[in-house]
Motif scaffolding. Structure first.
Motif, PDB file in Angstrom:
ATOM      1  N   ALA A  59       0.838  -1.198   0.000  1.00  0.00           N
ATOM      2  CA  ALA A  59       0.000   0.000   0.000  1.00  0.00           C
ATOM      3  C   ALA A  59       0.868   1.242   0.000  1.00  0.00           C
ATOM      4  CB  ALA A  59      -0.933   0.003   1.210  1.00  0.00           C
ATOM      5  N   GLU A  60       0.329   2.300  -0.575  1.00  0.00           N
ATOM      6  CA  GLU A  60       1.022   3.586  -0.627  1.00  0.00           C
ATOM      7  C   GLU A  60       0.005   4.674  -0.343  1.00  0.00           C
ATOM      8  OE1 GLU A  60       4.169   5.842  -3.539  1.00  0.00           O
ATOM      9  OE2 GLU A  60       2.997   4.197  -4.366  1.00  0.00           O
ATOM     10  N   THR A  72      -9.718   1.006 -10.408  1.00  0.00           N
ATOM     11  CA  THR A  72      -9.269  -0.205  -9.726  1.00  0.00           C
ATOM     12  C   THR A  72      -9.952  -1.403 -10.358  1.00  0.00           C
ATOM     13  OG1 THR A  72     -11.012  -0.354  -8.057  1.00  0.00           O
ATOM     14  CG2 THR A  72      -9.176   1.137  -7.578  1.00  0.00           C
ATOM     15  N   THR A  73      -9.634  -2.577  -9.871  1.00  0.00           N
ATOM     16  CA  THR A  73     -10.289  -3.776 -10.374  1.00  0.00           C
ATOM     17  C   THR A  73     -11.768  -3.803  -9.999  1.00  0.00           C
ATOM     18  OG1 THR A  73      -9.419  -4.903  -8.429  1.00  0.00           O
ATOM     19  CG2 THR A  73      -8.229  -5.210 -10.482  1.00  0.00           C
ATOM     20  N   ALA A  93      -4.186   0.237  -2.194  1.00  0.00           N
ATOM     21  CA  ALA A  93      -3.735  -1.091  -1.790  1.00  0.00           C
ATOM     22  C   ALA A  93      -3.657  -1.999  -3.000  1.00  0.00           C
ATOM     23  CB  ALA A  93      -4.696  -1.673  -0.763  1.00  0.00           C
ATOM     24  N   ILE A  94      -2.618  -2.835  -3.035  1.00  0.00           N
ATOM     25  CA  ILE A  94      -2.405  -3.726  -4.165  1.00  0.00           C
ATOM     26  C   ILE A  94      -1.982  -5.092  -3.626  1.00  0.00           C
ATOM     27  CG2 ILE A  94      -1.097  -4.104  -6.288  1.00  0.00           C
ATOM     28  CD1 ILE A  94      -0.475  -0.957  -5.967  1.00  0.00           C
ATOM     29  N   TYR A 105      -4.840  -7.257  -7.862  1.00  0.00           N
ATOM     30  CA  TYR A 105      -6.113  -6.717  -7.373  1.00  0.00           C
ATOM     31  C   TYR A 105      -5.817  -5.446  -6.579  1.00  0.00           C
ATOM     32  CZ  TYR A 105     -10.504  -6.508  -4.773  1.00  0.00           C
ATOM     33  OH  TYR A 105     -11.689  -6.102  -4.226  1.00  0.00           O
ATOM     34  N   SER A 106      -6.528  -4.365  -6.866  1.00  0.00           N
ATOM     35  CA  SER A 106      -6.266  -3.097  -6.178  1.00  0.00           C
ATOM     36  C   SER A 106      -7.559  -2.437  -5.745  1.00  0.00           C
ATOM     37  CB  SER A 106      -5.479  -2.152  -7.093  1.00  0.00           C
ATOM     38  OG  SER A 106      -6.240  -1.806  -8.222  1.00  0.00           O
ATOM     39  N   TRP A 107      -7.470  -1.614  -4.716  1.00  0.00           N
ATOM     40  CA  TRP A 107      -8.615  -0.880  -4.195  1.00  0.00           C
ATOM     41  C   TRP A 107      -8.112   0.287  -3.357  1.00  0.00           C
ATOM     42  CZ3 TRP A 107      -6.553  -5.219  -2.253  1.00  0.00           C
ATOM     43  CH2 TRP A 107      -6.316  -5.305  -0.897  1.00  0.00           C
TER      44      TRP A 107
END
Length: 86
Positions: A13-14, A47-48, A61-62, A67-69
């Motif tokens: 995450a960033e 995102t996905t 978040a990845i 998968y990211s959100w």
């Protein structure tokens, strides 16, 4: 019976800072908010799960599978803790 569970998967995450570097890195669309007349920026990230509004200090978040959100800062701090990279 109701039981308690803890998340066991790790994520990368960033924290979003609104910089042009992060906008380019994550392909974030940047739009001006004209309705309030203050010129405040609204950020949109794909995102996905679809398109989401992203605020400065939110987290991207990845998972390892791509998968990211997005995660709001207060929820992220309550839910995740930093771990040593493997």
């Amino acid at each position: 019976m109701l039981k308690e569970y803890r998340k066991t998967a790790t994520i990368k995450a960033e924290q979003f800072d609104g910089s042009e570097e992060m906008i380019k890195k994550y392909g974030i669309g940047k739009f001006k908010k004209f309705t309030q007349g203050n010129g405040e920026s609204i950020f949109i990230v794909e995102t996905t799960e679809g398109s989401f509004q992203l605020n400065i200090d939110d987290w991207i978040a990845i998972e390892d599978n791509g998968y990211s959100w997005t995660i709001k800062d207060d929820y992220f701090k309550k839910t995740y803790e930093e771990v040593e990279a493997k």
